[in-house]
Write an enzyme that holds these catalytic residues in place. Structure first.
Site, PDB file in Angstrom:
ATOM      1  N   ASN A  32      16.509  -0.277 -72.842  1.00 31.70           N
ATOM      2  CA  ASN A  32      16.634  -1.393 -71.889  1.00 31.70           C
ATOM      3  C   ASN A  32      18.091  -1.728 -71.600  1.00 31.70           C
ATOM      4  O   ASN A  32      18.381  -2.647 -70.828  1.00 31.70           O
ATOM      5  CB  ASN A  32      15.857  -2.635 -72.367  1.00 31.70           C
ATOM      6  CG  ASN A  32      16.456  -3.250 -73.620  1.00 31.70           C
ATOM      7  OD1 ASN A  32      17.518  -2.838 -74.086  1.00 31.70           O
ATOM      8  ND2 ASN A  32      15.786  -4.249 -74.156  1.00 31.70           N
ATOM      9  N   ALA A  75      15.956  -1.612 -81.192  1.00 32.60           N
ATOM     10  CA  ALA A  75      15.701  -2.791 -82.027  1.00 32.60           C
ATOM     11  C   ALA A  75      16.911  -3.710 -81.994  1.00 32.60           C
ATOM     12  O   ALA A  75      18.018  -3.273 -81.667  1.00 32.60           O
ATOM     13  CB  ALA A  75      15.440  -2.369 -83.470  1.00 32.60           C
ATOM     14  N   TYR A 141      15.931  -9.476 -90.337  1.00 27.96           N
ATOM     15  CA  TYR A 141      16.130  -8.119 -89.824  1.00 27.96           C
ATOM     16  C   TYR A 141      15.518  -7.097 -90.788  1.00 27.96           C
ATOM     17  O   TYR A 141      14.709  -6.243 -90.387  1.00 27.96           O
ATOM     18  CB  TYR A 141      17.630  -7.849 -89.640  1.00 27.96           C
ATOM     19  CG  TYR A 141      17.953  -6.395 -89.431  1.00 27.96           C
ATOM     20  CD1 TYR A 141      17.494  -5.725 -88.303  1.00 27.96           C
ATOM     21  CD2 TYR A 141      18.680  -5.674 -90.383  1.00 27.96           C
ATOM     22  CE1 TYR A 141      17.767  -4.379 -88.119  1.00 27.96           C
ATOM     23  CE2 TYR A 141      18.958  -4.342 -90.207  1.00 27.96           C
ATOM     24  CZ  TYR A 141      18.495  -3.690 -89.069  1.00 27.96           C
ATOM     25  OH  TYR A 141      18.751  -2.358 -88.892  1.00 27.96           O
TER      26      TYR A 141
HETATM   27  N1  UFG Z   1      32.367  -8.156 -92.614  1.00 24.04           N
HETATM   28  C1  UFG Z   1      33.452  -9.000 -92.734  1.00 24.04           C
HETATM   29  N2  UFG Z   1      34.068  -9.421 -91.593  1.00 24.04           N
HETATM   30  C2  UFG Z   1      33.639  -9.049 -90.347  1.00 24.04           C
HETATM   31  C3  UFG Z   1      32.533  -8.167 -90.248  1.00 24.04           C
HETATM   32  C4  UFG Z   1      31.914  -7.738 -91.403  1.00 24.04           C
HETATM   33  O1  UFG Z   1      33.854  -9.375 -93.834  1.00 24.04           O
HETATM   34  O2  UFG Z   1      34.238  -9.488 -89.354  1.00 24.04           O
HETATM   35  C5  UFG Z   1      31.706  -7.706 -93.845  1.00 24.04           C
HETATM   36  C6  UFG Z   1      30.254  -8.153 -93.922  1.00 24.04           C
HETATM   37  O3  UFG Z   1      30.162  -9.492 -94.365  1.00 24.04           O
HETATM   38  C7  UFG Z   1      29.711  -7.124 -94.910  1.00 24.04           C
HETATM   39  C8  UFG Z   1      30.507  -5.852 -94.581  1.00 24.04           C
HETATM   40  O4  UFG Z   1      31.662  -6.304 -93.869  1.00 24.04           O
HETATM   41  O5  UFG Z   1      30.026  -7.532 -96.199  1.00 24.04           O
HETATM   42  C9  UFG Z   1      29.747  -4.883 -93.692  1.00 24.04           C
HETATM   43  O6  UFG Z   1      29.270  -5.606 -92.565  1.00 24.04           O
HETATM   44  P1  UFG Z   1      28.804  -4.900 -91.217  1.00 24.04           P
HETATM   45  O7  UFG Z   1      28.522  -6.008 -90.248  1.00 24.04           O
HETATM   46  O8  UFG Z   1      29.797  -3.863 -90.830  1.00 24.04           O
HETATM   47  O9  UFG Z   1      27.465  -4.139 -91.627  1.00 24.04           O
HETATM   48  P2  UFG Z   1      26.186  -4.700 -92.419  1.00 24.04           P
HETATM   49  O10 UFG Z   1      26.287  -4.219 -93.845  1.00 24.04           O
HETATM   50  O11 UFG Z   1      25.980  -6.149 -92.209  1.00 24.04           O
HETATM   51  O12 UFG Z   1      24.977  -4.011 -91.659  1.00 24.04           O
HETATM   52  C10 UFG Z   1      24.934  -2.646 -91.329  1.00 24.04           C
HETATM   53  C11 UFG Z   1      24.041  -2.517 -90.098  1.00 24.04           C
HETATM   54  C12 UFG Z   1      22.639  -2.954 -90.435  1.00 24.04           C
HETATM   55  C13 UFG Z   1      22.148  -2.176 -91.649  1.00 24.04           C
HETATM   56  C14 UFG Z   1      23.106  -2.306 -92.802  1.00 24.04           C
HETATM   57  C15 UFG Z   1      22.636  -1.441 -93.950  1.00 24.04           C
HETATM   58  O13 UFG Z   1      24.543  -3.331 -89.031  1.00 24.04           O
HETATM   59  O14 UFG Z   1      21.806  -2.712 -89.315  1.00 24.04           O
HETATM   60  O15 UFG Z   1      24.416  -1.907 -92.404  1.00 24.04           O
HETATM   61  O16 UFG Z   1      23.518  -1.445 -95.017  1.00 24.04           O
HETATM   62  F1  UFG Z   1      20.952  -2.678 -92.033  1.00 24.04           F
END
Ligand code: UFG
Length: 340
Positions: A32, A75, A141
């Protein structure tokens, strides 16, 4: 083989489209474009712009093409965002997937690869996390993805639809040939944000949480190169010829948020300006993949496994595509396929 890729204009989906085409398969993308990019879909791949909630359109696509399998990426996918709008995540991810899976069964499609997540584990006591670890999602999620895994379980048991649930850890990097990369708007992921901070394209980076029970107080994640992740889908497609499978897909190594900053500094040669900020709701402290099952059963091995190499790959794309998919290298030519 002929495959439908939902969400094929997104970050992981677009890299899987490239891997499928490189392996000689025919692909149709259904997206989409709410977060994906038209330019992320190669010009010779049919792109159907539509929403998964549009069952009439979806049914007509499944009727028009005779797909051997569906790979489902479309998703909402942000852990933090899902803590803000939980019902949107639960409803949209679950219902769209349920409808898609039911339509696939009705149209005789018996192979399905699902983009699941490490976020369904919460923070288990044992790391690395094996497939058998307790499911305890720390966010809507993660919960939405787990619900879809259960739908696939019943689709197999009752209708013989074989599926692969691939639980991704943290995907990063870009296509080694430079054809695709990471372009989220707004960007919320650590590696691209840290790179943009190093490049002076944005302000100070906020690091969410300093008091997690980890070596330096910041969250620990297992980063996997997006092309290695894409190749895991091809391995899974072969495996589901025999039976349904569930795999954790990562590098089996954890890096703290401060490790990532140091890696970005090494790779870019620039200082990353950062500050502490409060914890982000929904973030598990540690997610490290136990990926032995995938390696053992399929022979898959990650090729770009070091954090610096993954960061370097992400850096290269952001350097050469300052405006992501709006960069001049991508033509603006309309490549949308007419609705069947
Ligand atoms: N983080 C920061 N500052 C930011 C962005 C992220 O400190 O500006 C930290 C987050 O708090 C986390 C780490 O960096 O501790 C990784 O965060 P991301 O947002 O890069 O990734 P996530 O671990 O939240 O999530 C990703 C995918 C999800 C998936 C997950 C699985 O976006 O869809 O990995 O581990 F489920």
């Amino acid at each position: 083989m002929h495959y439908l890729v939902t969400g094929g204009a997104g970050f992981v989906g677009s890299h899987v489209v490239l891997a499928l085409r490189d392996a000689g398969h025919c692909v149709v993308v259904f997206d989409n474009l709410s977060t994906g990019h038209r330019a992320a879909v190669p010009h010779d791949v049919p792109l159907i712009v539509g929403d998964l909630s549009d069952q009439v359109l979806l049914a007509s696509v499944l009727e028009k093409y005779s797909f051997d399998a569906v790979l489902h990426f479309a998703a909402l996918s942000l852990v933090g965002d899902s803590m803000r709008v939980p019902f949107t995540y639960l409803r949209q991810n679950y219902l769209n997937s349920l409808n898609l899976i039911e339509l696939c069964v009705q149209h005789g499609i018996r192979r399905f690869v699902f983009s699941s997540t490490a976020a369904l584990f919460g923070t288990p006591e044992q790391q690395p996390i094996m497939e058998s670890a307790t499911i305890n999602p720390g966010s809507p999620y993660g919960e939405s993805k787990f619900l879809i895994e259960r739908v696939l379980h019943w689709a197999d048991r009752i209708h013989g639809m074989r599926s692969a649930c691939l639980r991704y850890f943290n995907a990063a990097g870009s296509d080694p040939a430079g054809r695709a990369g990471e372009d989220h708007r707004p960007e919320t992921h650590l590696i691209p944000l840290a790179i943009d901070t190093a490049l002076g394209r944005r302000g100070q980076l906020a690091i969410f949480g300093s008091d997690y029970p980890t070596v330096d107080g910041t969250c620990v994640r297992d980063y996997i190169h997006v092309t290695d992740l894409a190749n895991a889908h091809l391995a899974a497609l072969e495996q589901i010829e025999t039976c349904s499978v569930t795999y954790n897909v990562g590098n089996t190594t954890g890096f703290s948020n401060l490790d990532v900053i140091r890696s970005v500094e090494r790779v870019t040669g620039q200082h990353v300006d950062w500050r502490w900020d409060a914890r982000r709701a929904g973030d598990p402290a540690v997610l490290i993949a136990g990926s032995e099952r995938l390696r053992r059963e399929t022979g898959w091995v990650p090729r770009i496994a070091s954090l610096d190499d993954i960061v370097e790959s992400a850096y290269r794309w952001r350097l050469t595509h300052p405006d992501g998919y709006d960069s001049p290298v991508y033509s603006q030519e309309d490549c949308e396929t007419p609705v069947p």
